[in-house]
Design a protein around this motif. Structure first.
Motif, PDB file in Angstrom:
ATOM      1  N   THR A   1       0.820  -1.198   0.000  1.00 48.69           N
ATOM      2  CA  THR A   1       0.000   0.000   0.000  1.00 48.69           C
ATOM      3  C   THR A   1       0.858   1.253   0.000  1.00 48.69           C
ATOM      4  OG1 THR A   1      -0.119  -0.009   2.401  1.00 48.69           O
ATOM      5  CG2 THR A   1      -1.928  -1.050   1.228  1.00 48.69           C
ATOM      6  N   LEU A   2       0.336   2.261  -0.648  1.00 49.31           N
ATOM      7  CA  LEU A   2       0.858   3.613  -0.533  1.00 49.31           C
ATOM      8  C   LEU A   2      -0.090   4.377   0.375  1.00 49.31           C
ATOM      9  CD1 LEU A   2       1.695   4.461  -4.237  1.00 49.31           C
ATOM     10  CD2 LEU A   2       3.281   4.130  -2.380  1.00 49.31           C
ATOM     11  N   LYS A   3       0.198   5.624   0.610  1.00 51.85           N
ATOM     12  CA  LYS A   3      -0.739   6.430   1.381  1.00 51.85           C
ATOM     13  C   LYS A   3      -2.095   6.458   0.681  1.00 51.85           C
ATOM     14  CE  LYS A   3       2.892   9.134   3.432  1.00 51.85           C
ATOM     15  NZ  LYS A   3       3.682  10.330   3.361  1.00 51.85           N
ATOM     16  N   THR A   4      -2.092   6.427  -0.635  1.00 43.07           N
ATOM     17  CA  THR A   4      -3.343   6.432  -1.382  1.00 43.07           C
ATOM     18  C   THR A   4      -3.908   5.027  -1.513  1.00 43.07           C
ATOM     19  OG1 THR A   4      -2.216   6.114  -3.482  1.00 43.07           O
ATOM     20  CG2 THR A   4      -2.605   8.377  -2.797  1.00 43.07           C
TER      21      THR A   4
ATOM     22  N   ASP B   1       7.347   3.808  -2.938  1.00 40.88           N
ATOM     23  CA  ASP B   1       6.323   4.537  -3.680  1.00 40.88           C
ATOM     24  C   ASP B   1       6.384   4.242  -5.177  1.00 40.88           C
ATOM     25  OD1 ASP B   1       8.681   5.808  -4.330  1.00 40.88           O
ATOM     26  OD2 ASP B   1       7.919   7.830  -4.005  1.00 40.88           O
ATOM     27  N   THR B   2       7.094   3.181  -5.564  1.00 42.47           N
ATOM     28  CA  THR B   2       7.260   2.842  -6.980  1.00 42.47           C
ATOM     29  C   THR B   2       6.273   1.763  -7.390  1.00 42.47           C
ATOM     30  OG1 THR B   2       9.606   3.409  -6.830  1.00 42.47           O
ATOM     31  CG2 THR B   2       8.918   2.118  -8.734  1.00 42.47           C
ATOM     32  N   ALA B   3       5.525   2.042  -8.453  1.00 44.89           N
ATOM     33  CA  ALA B   3       4.501   1.119  -8.935  1.00 44.89           C
ATOM     34  C   ALA B   3       5.113  -0.167  -9.471  1.00 44.89           C
ATOM     35  CB  ALA B   3       3.686   1.795 -10.036  1.00 44.89           C
TER      36      ALA B   3
ATOM     37  N   ASN C   1      -0.717   9.283 -10.499  1.00 48.72           N
ATOM     38  CA  ASN C   1      -1.673   8.727  -9.551  1.00 48.72           C
ATOM     39  C   ASN C   1      -1.035   8.317  -8.218  1.00 48.72           C
ATOM     40  OD1 ASN C   1      -4.327   8.320  -8.958  1.00 48.72           O
ATOM     41  ND2 ASN C   1      -4.485   6.324  -9.937  1.00 48.72           N
ATOM     42  N   GLY C   2      -0.137   9.143  -7.726  1.00 45.23           N
ATOM     43  CA  GLY C   2       0.470   8.920  -6.424  1.00 45.23           C
ATOM     44  C   GLY C   2       1.637   7.964  -6.378  1.00 45.23           C
TER      45      GLY C   2
END
Length: 170
Positions: free
Chosen positions: A43-46, A54-56, A83-84
């Motif tokens: 999970t990210l913050k979003t 934070d890397t997709a 998108n975050g």
């Protein structure tokens, strides 16, 4: 008396071993329960697209799944934010394709395991466990889960489509 002492000593040793074993089992259960209670590892913050960073897609190129039919590691030189999350690509051409239409290439369900979403779980993925169905990228947790997913992907997609947004709110 010697025999009684030996039995008492054996009983004491067995008792200590049993206590140590019981403590180890309890600790294992506690650690397991704590791990189960922790948030999903991607999970990210979003709540979307991340890994432990934070890397997709754990740094893999989402366009490569469509253009070469397999995962390819992205490079820092070809990266963008969307998108975050940070998205990495294997080439400038793939980066350009993504920027032109990110929704086309981004994995479904925010990068979580598609099967997991269908069965009410938000779990991480292995980048090489994927399918493309009707022009959409679906990722899976591991090979065993992917085998389950492949038995009825259309059914699981239908389930996951209705469950994803409520899962994010939990």
């Amino acid at each position: 008396m010697f025999r009684a002492l030996t039995q008492n000593r054996r009983h004491s040793i067995v008792s200590k071993l049993f206590s140590a074993f019981a403590a180890a089992v309890f600790a294992g259960l506690f650690v397991g329960a704590a791990a189960a209670a922790s948030p999903p590892s991607n999970t990210l913050k979003t709540g979307l697209f991340g890994g432990r960073t934070d890397t997709a897609i754990l740094g893999y190129d989402p366009v490569a799944y469509f253009t070469i039919g397999k995962p390819a590691k992205g490079q820092d030189a070809f990266a963008t934010e969307w998108n975050g999350a940070k998205w990495k690509f294997a080439s400038q051409a793939n980066l350009d394709l993504f920027k032109a239409n990110p929704e086309k290439y981004a994995p479904q369900y925010g990068g979580y395991c598609a099967y997991g979403v269908a069965v009410d779980n938000l779990v991480t993925i292995e980048p090489d466990k994927f399918t493309i169905i009707n022009g959409k990228l679906y990722l899976n947790y591991d090979a065993d889960i992917q085998q389950k997913w492949l038995k009825d992907p259309v059914g699981y997609i239908k389930q996951a489509d209705s469950k994803f947004q409520p899962l994010l709110k939990k």
